[in-house]
Design an enzyme around this catalytic site. Structure first.
Site, PDB file in Angstrom:
ATOM      1  N   ASP A  33       0.838  -1.201   0.000  1.00 52.53           N
ATOM      2  CA  ASP A  33       0.000   0.000   0.000  1.00 52.53           C
ATOM      3  C   ASP A  33       0.873   1.252   0.000  1.00 52.53           C
ATOM      4  O   ASP A  33       0.370   2.368  -0.049  1.00 52.53           O
ATOM      5  CB  ASP A  33      -0.999  -0.001   1.151  1.00 52.53           C
ATOM      6  CG  ASP A  33      -0.370  -0.109   2.531  1.00 52.53           C
ATOM      7  OD1 ASP A  33       0.872  -0.141   2.618  1.00 52.53           O
ATOM      8  OD2 ASP A  33      -1.123  -0.173   3.522  1.00 52.53           O
ATOM      9  N   LYS A 101      -1.053  -9.482   2.885  1.00 47.45           N
ATOM     10  CA  LYS A 101      -0.313  -9.004   4.065  1.00 47.45           C
ATOM     11  C   LYS A 101      -1.173  -8.017   4.829  1.00 47.45           C
ATOM     12  O   LYS A 101      -1.864  -7.183   4.219  1.00 47.45           O
ATOM     13  CB  LYS A 101       1.007  -8.341   3.660  1.00 47.45           C
ATOM     14  CG  LYS A 101       1.807  -7.835   4.878  1.00 47.45           C
ATOM     15  CD  LYS A 101       3.207  -7.386   4.495  1.00 47.45           C
ATOM     16  CE  LYS A 101       3.239  -6.023   3.843  1.00 47.45           C
ATOM     17  NZ  LYS A 101       2.782  -4.920   4.746  1.00 47.45           N
ATOM     18  N   GLU A 170       9.448  -3.846  10.520  1.00 43.03           N
ATOM     19  CA  GLU A 170       9.814  -2.540   9.967  1.00 43.03           C
ATOM     20  C   GLU A 170      10.272  -1.582  11.061  1.00 43.03           C
ATOM     21  O   GLU A 170       9.590  -1.397  12.074  1.00 43.03           O
ATOM     22  CB  GLU A 170       8.633  -1.915   9.210  1.00 43.03           C
ATOM     23  CG  GLU A 170       8.958  -0.559   8.606  1.00 43.03           C
ATOM     24  CD  GLU A 170       7.930  -0.055   7.621  1.00 43.03           C
ATOM     25  OE1 GLU A 170       8.102   1.089   7.134  1.00 43.03           O
ATOM     26  OE2 GLU A 170       6.972  -0.775   7.325  1.00 43.03           O
TER      27      GLU A 170
END
Length: 228
Positions: A33, A101, A170
Site C-alpha cells: 500500500d 499481508k 519494519e
C-alpha cells in the site's frame, strides 16, 4: 530458506513491466500500500483502497512469473471485523496473487486465523506499521523500550500461532529483530531492522532513488535513477 540459512530477497512492484523484472531472481514481490506514496502521491498509505490494491495487484501478478506475489490489505479493510477481513482478503481471488499481508499483532490474530482458515496465506507486519502512523505520532522506530520490545516479541509469536507464514519487521532495533527472528519458526523480512532478519525488503523506488519526497535513513540506494 530459513531452515537452510538462505537469505530471502523482496522488493515492491506496482505494475506489469516492473514485475516482469523478477526474472532477475527476486524471491518475493510485495504490491505494497506504499503505492499510496510512490504511485498515487498521498502523504500516507491511509487513503489507499481495496480497489487500488486490486488494480495494481492484478497487473503485478500478470507480470511476475518466478516470485511469490504478496498484496497488502489496505487500511480499514480488515480492522473492522473478522468477516470483513475474510471478504476483503478475496483480493487474492481478484488479483491472482499468492497471499495477502496485513499489519498488527495480537489484535488482528482472529483475522489472521480466519483468513488462513479460508485457505488464503497471510504475511504479518510488525514494528512501524504505516497504517497506524497517526496513532504512533509519526514515522518512528518501534520497540525501543523494554516493554515495547517484549510486546513486539509476544505479537510476533502470536501472529505465528495464528497462522501467518512470515512477518515483516519494519524500523525495529537490529538486536530486537534478531531476537524475534531466532524465536520464530517462520521467516522474518526486515525493512530497516538490521541484517539479523531472514530476508530484506525495500520499496524499489527508494532503492533506485526515484522517490524524493521522503527517504528513510535505512534505505541503501543502488542507483540514482531519479537524478540520472
Amino acid at each position: 530458506m530459513k531452515d537452510k540459512g538462505e537469505k530471502i530477497s523482496m522488493l515492491t512492484a506496482y505494475d506489469y513491466s516492473t514485475a516482469k523484472l523478477d526474472a532477475a531472481g527476486i524471491n518475493g514481490i510485495l504490491v505494497g500500500d506504499s503505492l499510496g506514496n510512490v504511485v498515487l502521491g498521498y502523504d500516507t498509505t491511509i487513503p489507499v483502497t481495496v480497489e487500488d490494491m486490486i488494480h495494481h495487484g492484478a497487473a503485478v501478478a500478470r507480470g511476475a512469473k518466478n516470485s511469490l506475489v504478496v498484496v497488502d490489505m489496505p487500511f480499514l479493510s480488515y480492522q473492522t471485523s473478522v468477516y470483513d477481513a475474510v471478504v476483503n482478503a478475496g483480493i487474492m481471488k481478484e488479483t491472482q496473487c499468492d497471499c495477502v499481508k496485513l499489519e498488527g499483532g495480537k489484535s488482528v490474530c482472529p483475522q489472521i486465523k480466519a483468513i488462513t482458515d479460508a485457505s488464503i496465506p497471510v504475511m504479518a507486519h510488525l514494528g512501524l506499521t504505516p497504517q497506524s502512523v497517526n496513532a504512533f505520532g509519526g514515522f518512528k522506530v518501534q520497540g525501543k523500550t523494554v516493554e515495547a520490545a517484549q510486546q513486539l516479541i509476544e505479537d510476533a509469536k502470536a501472529v505465528e500461532e495464528a497462522g501467518a507464514f512470515a512477518v515483516v519487521l519494519e524500523c525495529v532495533p537490529a538486536k530486537l529483530a534478531r531476537k524475534v527472528t531466532e524465536a520464530l519458526h517462520i521467516p522474518t523480512i526486515g525493512i530497516g531492522a538490521g541484517e539479523g532478519c531472514d530476508g530484506q525488503i525495500l520499496v524499489y523506488a527508494d532503492m533506485l532513488s526515484m522517490f524524493s519526497d521522503f527517504t528513510p535513513k535505512f534505505v541503501r540506494s543502488f542507483a540514482n535513477v531519479g537524478e540520472i
